[in-house]
Enzyme design. Structure first.
Site, PDB file in Angstrom:
ATOM      1  N   VAL A   1       0.818  -1.217   0.000  1.00 35.88           N
ATOM      2  CA  VAL A   1       0.000   0.000   0.000  1.00 35.88           C
ATOM      3  C   VAL A   1       0.852   1.268   0.000  1.00 35.88           C
ATOM      4  O   VAL A   1       2.037   1.252   0.295  1.00 35.88           O
ATOM      5  CB  VAL A   1      -0.952   0.008   1.220  1.00 35.88           C
ATOM      6  CG1 VAL A   1      -1.883  -1.183   1.169  1.00 35.88           C
ATOM      7  CG2 VAL A   1      -0.159   0.000   2.530  1.00 35.88           C
ATOM      8  N   GLU A   2       0.200   2.394  -0.311  1.00 34.44           N
ATOM      9  CA  GLU A   2       0.830   3.721  -0.397  1.00 34.44           C
ATOM     10  C   GLU A   2       2.076   3.703  -1.278  1.00 34.44           C
ATOM     11  O   GLU A   2       3.111   4.266  -0.939  1.00 34.44           O
ATOM     12  CB  GLU A   2       1.154   4.255   1.012  1.00 34.44           C
ATOM     13  CG  GLU A   2      -0.091   4.675   1.778  1.00 34.44           C
ATOM     14  CD  GLU A   2       0.214   5.635   2.913  1.00 34.44           C
ATOM     15  OE1 GLU A   2       1.107   6.477   2.752  1.00 34.44           O
ATOM     16  OE2 GLU A   2      -0.449   5.532   3.941  1.00 34.44           O
ATOM     17  N   GLY A   3       1.971   3.055  -2.417  1.00 31.27           N
ATOM     18  CA  GLY A   3       3.086   2.952  -3.352  1.00 31.27           C
ATOM     19  C   GLY A   3       3.777   1.614  -3.175  1.00 31.27           C
ATOM     20  O   GLY A   3       4.428   1.377  -2.159  1.00 31.27           O
TER      21      GLY A   3
END
Length: 824
Positions: free
Chosen positions: A500-502
């Site tokens: 997640v988040e990149g």
């Protein structure tokens, strides 16, 4: 000799000036003096004159602007305009919204470590510490992670109520709007502590305080939006989520296909100007329980109702859940870490322009807003989650390895287990320092886009490595899920933080070095802007200053790289005390290496470098470990350079040094232009690779720290939830360590008696009776052994269940429909 003396003198002058980064005029004067001295000493007259002429030509060419600009700068400007690809709007925004802190020093090749050490020590306020000791501790005591993950697949209602009542969702919201107004450091500490007992709870609390409507409204919202929404978010009346990711826009968030068309429509009984939204989002944390949805979309104005621009750009809006047309889908189920997560959809959902975050003035500026908030959120939530799990896992696994015995010996005494314990302890020490450092950068006012990417990637990656090693050490205890298992859910959840988040692969290969080499380099961004300046004269002036300094810096980095490699980084003055100075010296060498390879890579490959992801990833690894070791050394100095922590510090440093040299060697061996890689190798590695991974003796010392009560272990465990309780098996195991160690001499004496005496009893209780009766142990020692047996049983025991307890109740309740719906 008369021929070589002036050549040697000029080389010495050049190397001395480059190493110390002296001005060109000083170099010319120094070279002239040495050449005159060579002449007086009888050196070859022709050689002296030739070298003097060369020195004068270089000095005149570079020192006199009216000569330098047309002969060097103007051709360089023309070359750069052809070689450099134009920056896209999204790339430009990403570079312009980030700020540069100490990571910029690393790209200079000559970091000022004293500046890093001079940063104020991160400290909580009394109010923040009271919140950690009060509501956070109380929340942790209520958490039953087994019920959350297996029974309810959610937080039970009392936990939700407690979180809202104590404003856990309002940590970043200013006090004037009813929030807690905490620092980034406090945010980090809260998430770290919650993550040490439940990743589901830490995610639930973390997301509203990172990328979400609260932070966006606080930074960019209209006053009306702040006055209405922030108090409701702080108190939990509103539960937020933010819709960014979709089926066709994951890591490439700028390609979102979701759109909004400016038009007129009905809102609260009035005909107003607004937007009709069509969107399809997935992986949205808190979406199933949210009441306020933040949404990213591309805004269009085909009828020119707002102006002449048709494609306005990425824009952010607020959608109350009850808005007609909004559909919150069913839940996703993330790897047995069932935090609330799911899809949201909408087709032609109308909202007024007043629902745009920041109003009409911020239309089209969504990517700017997201870049700043992503950097801040990425700096805290995921690194802190990894840190909390790693620190708690390290001390609990150390206690387990001491208490658990095989072949009459604590399993932690076996060298193979020691290796794993050392990795656990060393990496936990490093990532806890790194996660704290990025939070401190946020509190200093930075928008740490590059450090946040470093922290996100390396904390979550190391957290997964630690979880794997913990599972290996505790064996069957880890693979049997149940209320007694303190590690299984962390192992299952590890890939979530990686993704997640990149996604981590993208973060490493594209973001860390790709953005860092431009944003943090002292000259590159200036040169790129100069090359793309439509005003030729202004571009020439801007490039002239940057290029002139860049040439000198590159020569200095080459000289320093070779000299540090040749001397083993010993002959230099740097920051630190008697123990840490040697570490700073090595980091100076690696910083010079990084700066040199950055200049060569950008100069030789130009715009092609962005497509050389393996090279970018390896150079990003060098940058990351440099930054991480700076954070580790900073924390060590902040804590007063404790003697007991030296094994942890040394393990973390030597591991990073080994990884840095491995990355450098791989970058050179695989350099896209092979001859350049061959030429750079003796400059970077004049004696070959010298760094080695942490050795067995050091690993033994680190493992011993985890398996024995001591101040270093206490510092490593600081800030995580280890209070023993019925629902905290890790806390119970950790609490047993001291009593288990005190009982070990009695246990050894008793086991020796069992082997050497003629004992008739077979079960443990009868053996103890016989031991007391025969005088091998005293009555008090018997109690010690009974207590040791009880705590050992609790340490090593696993759970079992009736078959019906493992069935998903909703599947058998007569209401669930067969089959599932796939979300693209």
């Amino acid at each position: 000799m008369s021929i070589f003396l002036p050549i040697l003198a000029l080389l010495v002058a050049s190397a001395f000036a480059a190493y110390h980064r002296l001005r060109l005029a000083v170099w010319a004067a120094l070279a002239a003096c040495l050449l005159v001295a060579c002449h007086l000493l009888g050196a070859n007259h022709t050689t002296v004159i030739a070298l003097a002429a060369l020195t004068a030509a270089v000095a005149v060419l570079l020192l006199i602007p009216v000569i330098r600009k047309p002969l060097i700068t103007a051709p360089a400007l023309g070359f750069l305009r052809k070689a450099l690809p134009p920056l896209s709007q999204t790339e430009r925004i990403a570079l312009e919204t980030g700020s540069v802190g100490f990571e910029g020093d690393l790209f200079s090749g000559k970091p000022d470590w004293s500046k890093l050490l001079a940063y104020p020590k991160p400290q909580l306020s009394a109010e923040e510490q009271a919140f950690l000791d009060g509501p956070v501790e109380a929340l942790c005591k209520q958490i039953n992670d087994w019920e959350i993950t297996h029974v309810h697949a959610d937080l039970p209602p009392p936990l939700w109520d407690f979180i809202k009542q104590h404003k856990f969702f309002g940590m970043i919201i200013p006090k004037q709007y009813g929030g807690l107004g905490f620092s980034a450091l406090a945010h980090h500490k809260v998430i770290q502590k919650l993550a040490s007992i439940s990743s589901v709870v830490s995610a639930t609390v973390g997301v509203p305080n990172s990328l979400g409507p609260g932070e966006l409204i606080n930074h960019y919202g209209t006053q009306e939006q702040k006055d209405y929404y922030l108090p409701r978010l702080a108190s939990g009346i509103e539960v937020p989520c933010f819709g960014l990711t979709g089926p066709f826009a994951g890591s490439d968030a700028t390609s979102i296909p979701d759109f909004g068309i400016v038009c007129k429509g009905e809102w609260n009984g009035a005909n107003v100007l607004g937007i009709k939204l069509t969107f399809d989002k997935r992986y949205i944390t808190l979406a199933p329980v949210s009441t306020l949805i933040g949404l990213a979309f591309r805004m269009y104005d085909p009828d020119a109702l707002l102006g002449d621009t048709r494609d306005i750009g990425i824009t952010l809006a607020l959608l109350p859940r009850e808005t007609p047309g909004v559909e919150v889908g069913r839940r996703h189920f993330p790897l047995n870490s069932p935090f609330q997560n799911g899809p949201i959809h909408g087709r032609e959902v109308f909202i007024p322009l007043s629902q745009l975050i920041g109003g009409v003035d911020m239309a089209g500026k969504g990517w700017n807003m997201l870049n700043e908030c992503l950097a801040v959120g990425r700096s805290i939530t995921l690194p802190s989650t990894a840190s909390g799990g790693a620190k708690a896992g390290a001390v609990v696994t150390g206690a387990y390895a001491r208490i658990r015995k095989q072949f009459g010996l604590s399993v932690g005494r076996f060298e193979g287990v020691e290796e794993a314990l050392a990795r656990i302890g060393g990496k936990a020490y490093a990532i806890s320092a790194l996660s704290q450092a990025t939070a401190a950068a946020v509190d200093r006012g930075d928008v740490p886009s590059v450090p946040s990417a470093i922290a996100k990637y390396h904390c979550t990656n190391a957290g997964r490595d630690i979880a794997k090693d913990i599972m290996d050490v505790i064996g069957g205890k880890g693979i049997i899920l149940g209320p007694r298992n303190f590690a299984g859910r962390s192992w299952q959840a590890a890939p979530i933080a990686i993704t997640v988040e990149g996604a981590n692969i993208m973060t490493r290969s594209l973001l860390i070095f790709g953005q860092g080499s431009i944003l943090c380099h002292p000259y590159i961004l200036k040169e790129m802007k100069a090359a793309q300046d439509p005003d030729g004269k202004a571009g020439l002036e801007a490039l002239d200053g940057a290029l002139y300094a860049h040439i000198g810096g590159a020569m200095s980095n080459a000289t320093r790289s070779f000299w540090f490699g040749l001397t083993g980084s010993r002959l230099q003055v740097t920051a630190g005390d008697a123990y840490t100075r040697k570490f700073f010296r090595k980091l100076n060498r690696y910083a010079a290496n990084l700066a040199l390879l950055t200049d060569v890579s950008l100069g030789a490959l130009g715009g092609r470098l962005k497509f050389k992801e393996s090279l970018s990833g390896r150079l990003g690894d060098v940058l990351s470990h440099l930054y991480m070791m700076g954070a580790v050394l900073k924390r060590h100095h902040d804590e007063g350079c404790p003697e007991a922590d030296k094994p942890l510090l040394a393990w973390a440093f030597h591991n990073s040094a080994y990884e840095i040299e491995l990355a450098l060697s791989q970058a050179l061996r695989n350099f896209p232009i092979k001859p350049l890689g061959w030429l750079l190798w003796p400059v970077v590695f004049p004696w070959g690779r010298r760094a080695v991974a942490p050795g067995d003796r050091l690993s033994h010392r680190v493992a011993s720290l985890l398996m024995n009560p001591n101040e270093a272990r206490d510092r490593l465990a600081h800030g995580v939830f280890l209070t023993p309780g019925a629902h905290n098996p890790g806390g119970r195991i950790n609490s047993y360590l001291t009593r288990a160690i005190l009982a070990e001499p009695v246990e050894r004496k008793f086991l020796k008696a069992l082997k050497t005496k003629d004992i008739e009893a077979l079960d443990f209780a009868s053996q103890l009776d016989e031991g007391v009766r025969e005088g091998w142990i005293t009555q008090d020692e018997r109690k010690q052994l009974e207590e040791l047996r009880e705590l050992t049983i609790d340490t090593i025991s696993v759970d079992d269940f009736d078959a019906h307890e493992l069935r998903a109740a909703s599947y058998y309740d007569g209401h669930a429909q067969p089959g599932t719906r796939a979300v693209a």
